[in-house]
Scaffold this active site. Sequence first.
Site, PDB file in Angstrom:
ATOM      1  N   GLN A   1      -5.905  -0.593  -1.059  1.00  0.00           N
ATOM      2  CA  GLN A   1      -5.489   0.079  -2.302  1.00  0.00           C
ATOM      3  C   GLN A   1      -6.619   0.977  -2.808  1.00  0.00           C
ATOM      4  OE1 GLN A   1      -4.152  -2.491  -5.519  1.00  0.00           O
ATOM      5  NE2 GLN A   1      -3.379  -0.749  -6.704  1.00  0.00           N
TER       6      GLN A   1
ATOM      7  N   HIS B   1       2.104   0.971  -6.835  1.00  0.00           N
ATOM      8  CA  HIS B   1       2.998   1.935  -6.171  1.00  0.00           C
ATOM      9  C   HIS B   1       3.451   1.365  -4.846  1.00  0.00           C
ATOM     10  CE1 HIS B   1      -1.168   2.782  -5.055  1.00  0.00           C
ATOM     11  NE2 HIS B   1      -0.692   3.116  -3.859  1.00  0.00           N
TER      12      HIS B   1
END
Length: 110
Positions: free
Chosen positions: A90, A96
């Site tokens: 990430q 997301h």
Amino acid sequence: MTLFEKIAAREIPAKIVYETDDVIAFRDISPQAPTHVLVCPKLALPKLSDASAEHTELLGKCLLAVAEVARREGLVDYRVAINNGAGAGQSVFHLHMHVLGGRTLSWPPG
Ligand code: AMP
């Protein structure tokens, strides 16, 4: 504001492909497949692991948005990925979902 909040607010340009009151989806700036769209809740949850029961409906809306984006992109087979934490890849700390398709996707991912 997170990067993705700025995209939702149109402060940073992005190729937006789908939007509702709660969710926004736009093309990844560095696509890893012919179709690579990011689906985000507008609410800035940093990571999936920050979600709790109060986010149940929002997370459901995100998954339905993923399916809608895939339909609109003409994808039949596709992958949905969430990187949770730096060690998992990430880099943007606003939850997301990556929607990847348009090529063969090997499993497991590297
Ligand atoms: P992750 O590494 O899972 O946090 O994914 C973040 C993703 O955001 C990466 O695939 C980046 O290529 C993508 N990204 C970073 N900046 C932008 C931007 N301005 N517009 C669209 N996608 C972006």
